[in-house]
Design a protein around this motif. Structure first.
Motif, PDB file in Angstrom:
ATOM      1  N   GLY A  61     -27.821  51.248  33.956  1.00 44.85           N
ATOM      2  CA  GLY A  61     -29.224  50.864  33.928  1.00 44.85           C
ATOM      3  C   GLY A  61     -29.884  51.051  32.576  1.00 44.85           C
ATOM      4  O   GLY A  61     -31.062  51.403  32.495  1.00 44.85           O
ATOM      5  N   GLY A  62     -29.120  50.844  31.504  1.00 44.72           N
ATOM      6  CA  GLY A  62     -29.666  51.013  30.177  1.00 44.72           C
ATOM      7  C   GLY A  62     -29.730  52.455  29.706  1.00 44.72           C
ATOM      8  O   GLY A  62     -30.204  52.720  28.594  1.00 44.72           O
ATOM      9  N   LYS A  63     -29.263  53.396  30.522  1.00 41.36           N
ATOM     10  CA  LYS A  63     -29.251  54.807  30.163  1.00 41.36           C
ATOM     11  C   LYS A  63     -27.813  55.247  29.914  1.00 41.36           C
ATOM     12  O   LYS A  63     -26.883  54.738  30.545  1.00 41.36           O
ATOM     13  CB  LYS A  63     -29.881  55.656  31.272  1.00 41.36           C
ATOM     14  N   TRP A  64     -27.648  56.209  29.026  1.00 38.04           N
ATOM     15  CA  TRP A  64     -26.325  56.637  28.603  1.00 38.04           C
ATOM     16  C   TRP A  64     -26.006  58.016  29.151  1.00 38.04           C
ATOM     17  O   TRP A  64     -26.850  58.917  29.134  1.00 38.04           O
ATOM     18  CB  TRP A  64     -26.228  56.645  27.074  1.00 38.04           C
ATOM     19  N   PHE A  65     -24.774  58.156  29.656  1.00 37.22           N
ATOM     20  CA  PHE A  65     -24.345  59.417  30.254  1.00 37.22           C
ATOM     21  C   PHE A  65     -22.936  59.756  29.763  1.00 37.22           C
ATOM     22  O   PHE A  65     -22.140  58.872  29.437  1.00 37.22           O
ATOM     23  CB  PHE A  65     -24.325  59.327  31.782  1.00 37.22           C
ATOM     24  N   LEU A  66     -22.657  61.048  29.729  1.00 35.13           N
ATOM     25  CA  LEU A  66     -21.306  61.546  29.537  1.00 35.13           C
ATOM     26  C   LEU A  66     -20.901  62.290  30.800  1.00 35.13           C
ATOM     27  O   LEU A  66     -21.617  63.195  31.252  1.00 35.13           O
ATOM     28  CB  LEU A  66     -21.234  62.486  28.333  1.00 35.13           C
ATOM     29  N   LYS A  82     -36.319  34.350  39.245  1.00 33.22           N
ATOM     30  CA  LYS A  82     -36.181  35.381  38.224  1.00 33.22           C
ATOM     31  C   LYS A  82     -36.755  36.709  38.708  1.00 33.22           C
ATOM     32  O   LYS A  82     -36.178  37.770  38.493  1.00 33.22           O
ATOM     33  CB  LYS A  82     -36.883  34.938  36.941  1.00 33.22           C
ATOM     34  N   SER A  83     -37.916  36.633  39.353  1.00 26.91           N
ATOM     35  CA  SER A  83     -38.528  37.874  39.844  1.00 26.91           C
ATOM     36  C   SER A  83     -37.689  38.491  40.957  1.00 26.91           C
ATOM     37  O   SER A  83     -37.579  39.724  41.056  1.00 26.91           O
ATOM     38  CB  SER A  83     -39.945  37.588  40.351  1.00 26.91           C
ATOM     39  N   ALA A  84     -37.085  37.640  41.807  1.00 29.61           N
ATOM     40  CA  ALA A  84     -36.231  38.166  42.873  1.00 29.61           C
ATOM     41  C   ALA A  84     -34.990  38.832  42.298  1.00 29.61           C
ATOM     42  O   ALA A  84     -34.570  39.897  42.770  1.00 29.61           O
ATOM     43  CB  ALA A  84     -35.835  37.036  43.819  1.00 29.61           C
ATOM     44  N   LYS A  85     -34.408  38.220  41.268  1.00 29.86           N
ATOM     45  CA  LYS A  85     -33.236  38.834  40.636  1.00 29.86           C
ATOM     46  C   LYS A  85     -33.605  40.154  39.955  1.00 29.86           C
ATOM     47  O   LYS A  85     -32.841  41.109  39.987  1.00 29.86           O
ATOM     48  CB  LYS A  85     -32.645  37.867  39.610  1.00 29.86           C
ATOM     49  N   ARG A  86     -34.790  40.180  39.330  1.00 31.89           N
ATOM     50  CA  ARG A  86     -35.243  41.403  38.673  1.00 31.89           C
ATOM     51  C   ARG A  86     -35.444  42.519  39.702  1.00 31.89           C
ATOM     52  O   ARG A  86     -35.064  43.676  39.475  1.00 31.89           O
ATOM     53  CB  ARG A  86     -36.536  41.124  37.918  1.00 31.89           C
ATOM     54  N   ARG A  87     -36.016  42.158  40.835  1.00 31.46           N
ATOM     55  CA  ARG A  87     -36.240  43.158  41.889  1.00 31.46           C
ATOM     56  C   ARG A  87     -34.921  43.607  42.512  1.00 31.46           C
ATOM     57  O   ARG A  87     -34.726  44.794  42.806  1.00 31.46           O
ATOM     58  CB  ARG A  87     -37.148  42.587  42.970  1.00 31.46           C
ATOM     59  N   ALA A  88     -33.996  42.662  42.711  1.00 31.01           N
ATOM     60  CA  ALA A  88     -32.684  43.022  43.263  1.00 31.01           C
ATOM     61  C   ALA A  88     -31.942  43.959  42.319  1.00 31.01           C
ATOM     62  O   ALA A  88     -31.273  44.901  42.762  1.00 31.01           O
ATOM     63  CB  ALA A  88     -31.862  41.760  43.514  1.00 31.01           C
ATOM     64  N   LYS A 107     -33.327  46.066  40.319  1.00 39.28           N
ATOM     65  CA  LYS A 107     -34.020  47.358  40.393  1.00 39.28           C
ATOM     66  C   LYS A 107     -33.490  48.191  41.546  1.00 39.28           C
ATOM     67  O   LYS A 107     -33.319  49.406  41.441  1.00 39.28           O
ATOM     68  CB  LYS A 107     -35.517  47.127  40.537  1.00 39.28           C
ATOM     69  N   TYR A 108     -33.227  47.523  42.683  1.00 44.83           N
ATOM     70  CA  TYR A 108     -32.781  48.240  43.874  1.00 44.83           C
ATOM     71  C   TYR A 108     -31.257  48.339  43.974  1.00 44.83           C
ATOM     72  O   TYR A 108     -30.745  48.888  44.945  1.00 44.83           O
ATOM     73  CB  TYR A 108     -33.320  47.559  45.131  1.00 44.83           C
ATOM     74  N   ALA A 109     -30.538  47.795  42.999  1.00 47.02           N
ATOM     75  CA  ALA A 109     -29.074  47.834  43.054  1.00 47.02           C
ATOM     76  C   ALA A 109     -28.588  49.279  43.041  1.00 47.02           C
ATOM     77  O   ALA A 109     -29.005  50.093  42.226  1.00 47.02           O
ATOM     78  CB  ALA A 109     -28.487  47.068  41.873  1.00 47.02           C
ATOM     79  N   GLY A 110     -27.692  49.593  43.950  1.00 44.93           N
ATOM     80  CA  GLY A 110     -27.119  50.926  44.013  1.00 44.93           C
ATOM     81  C   GLY A 110     -27.968  51.948  44.734  1.00 44.93           C
ATOM     82  O   GLY A 110     -27.552  53.102  44.891  1.00 44.93           O
ATOM     83  N   LYS A 111     -29.162  51.563  45.189  1.00 45.39           N
ATOM     84  CA  LYS A 111     -30.052  52.532  45.839  1.00 45.39           C
ATOM     85  C   LYS A 111     -29.436  53.050  47.132  1.00 45.39           C
ATOM     86  O   LYS A 111     -29.474  54.246  47.429  1.00 45.39           O
ATOM     87  CB  LYS A 111     -31.405  51.878  46.113  1.00 45.39           C
TER      88      LYS A 111
END
Length: 416
Positions: free
Chosen positions: A168-173, A235-241, A243-247
């Motif tokens: 999600g644009g965040k970096w982890f180790l 586009k808005s539906a894809k953006r919202r989907a 956002k909720y991916a993996g929830k």
């Protein structure tokens, strides 16, 4: 035993761009190596290295260690694919899904995780910074953060490789930690039977039931929302989907952590072992009505079992797996087994001795009995050897579990 700690990196924009370029280069190289392995049938690290190592170094500019890890990652992916094909997770041989999985090279996502060893990554725990290799050079003084308990555990027990992950644009180790196992309890006072199901996610022989009715309703709402957004396809539906991916997966993992923690704590407190059902191949054996199939195939029963196993191993609690066949039709008092013992999904009523009990509670007693008999006959703890547990440490988990025992009991369990 091995556990992992996930720490969040706080790179600057320049460092984040370098990390992204590094992941893309490593995964492009691994995808190319996978095509070579598929073409030449060279799926062992040493054999594949002869065909790919030099070109990966020149073409993608990877360092020696990064190139080695890209090749090893490719070989590991083919090993996993072979095991999944053998286990039937892509259907039977000859089916369209099986042919599609086995008939093309493995491909890696552009931002798939990349392993780092101690030559490519160094930790400065006091300053809470790391030095990371990248295709743009060494990235020094990159800050990281996490919960205090996790960081203390990381500093004391980190050993082995770490995976660089972008989510999600965040970096982890995700760092591997080696801890000493607790001394196993070689003389358990008995076994705590655990019956896994759909309406009641887990029911124990002590009478505790972790009800899944509210969870299943929420999961059904998530599925309807996901389907609605996919059909809309704007586009808005894809953006919202997105956002909720993996929830839903994150919620399921959190629930499984809570349930497993409570079960292991009770077994440890009472000096007992844990008896679990051996549910390998349950999806092929279970015959359910159509509305129940989605619930069965989407709830991570194996995930819950693995959480119980590794927490039990940390606590020194023995774990055995038993055959789940007919545990819901067998009377836990006289052990008479018949389909007629189940007048409804939630109730067991023995036709011989007249014993009446909740079906899940009765099944958990049968599992506990079978676990004890297996232990007496010489079975040792069969908890699987754990290598990695995705997620955070138990120190960050709530102690209590979401137990909705006050709701009306229901039962729809897989495989019996």
């Amino acid at each position: 035993m091995k556990l992992v700690v996930r720490v969040k990196l706080l790179p600057t924009p320049v460092q984040a761009a370098a990390l992204e370029a590094t992941l893309r280069a490593c995964n492009e190289a691994a995808t190319w190596a996978a095509s070579v392995a598929f073409e030449k049938e060279a799926r062992r690290p040493l054999e594949l290295r002869k065909h790919t190592y030099a070109e990966i170094r020149v073409r993608w500019g990877l360092g020696a260690q990064a190139a080695q890890h890209a090749i090893k990652k490719t070989c590991d992916a083919y090993t996993t694919l072979k095991a999944n094909l053998r286990a039937g997770r892509y259907g039977r041989p000859g089916t369209r899904r099986h042919i599609r999985a086995a008939g093309k090279p493995v491909a890696f996502r552009p931002l798939a995780a990349q392993p780092y060893d101690d030559r490519m990554l160094s930790w400065q725990h006091q300053a809470r910074t790391v030095s990371v290799w990248s295709t743009a050079g060494r990235l020094k003084n990159m800050a990281f953060t996490g919960q205090a308990e996790q960081l203390e555990f990381l500093a004391a027990h980190r050993k082995g490789e770490s995976d660089l992950v972008c989510q999600g644009g965040k970096w982890f180790l995700i760092a591997t930690c080696e801890i000493t196992e607790a001394a196993p309890n070689s003389h358990p006072a008995g076994f705590l039977g655990v019956d896994l199901g759909i309406v009641n996610i887990a029911a124990t022989s002590d009478g505790a039931r972790h009800c899944g009715r509210r969870i299943n309703r929420k999961r059904e709402q998530d599925r309807k929302l996901r389907s609605k957004l996919q059909k809309k396809n704007t586009k808005s539906a894809k953006r919202r989907a997105k956002k909720y991916a993996g929830k839903e997966a994150r919620r399921n993992k959190d629930i499984n952590h809570k349930i497993s923690k409570r079960i292991v704590a009770e077994a440890e407190r009472t000096g007992r072992g844990i008896a679990l059902e051996e549910l390998t191949g349950i999806r092929e054996r279970a015959r359910l009505r159509k509305p129940q199939r989605t619930t069965l195939h989407s709830w991570p029963f194996a995930h819950l079992g693995s959480f119980i196993a590794y927490k039990a191993k940390r606590a020194g609690v023995p774990v055995v797996y038993v055959d789940p066949a007919y545990t819901s039709q067998e009377c836990s008092q006289c052990h008479h087994t018949a389909r007629a013992n189940r007048p409804s999904q939630a109730v067991l009523s023995c036709r011989v001795c007249g014993f009446v009990d909740h079906a899940d509670h009765n099944a958990s007693h049968n599992i506990a009995h079978r676990g004890w008999m297996a232990w007496v006959c010489g079975a040792q703890s069969t908890a699987p050897e754990l290598t990695l547990i995705a997620g955070v440490l138990d120190a960050a988990e709530p102690v209590t579990a979401s137990d909705d025992s006050s709701s009306k009991p229901g039962h729809s369990r897989p495989g019996s």
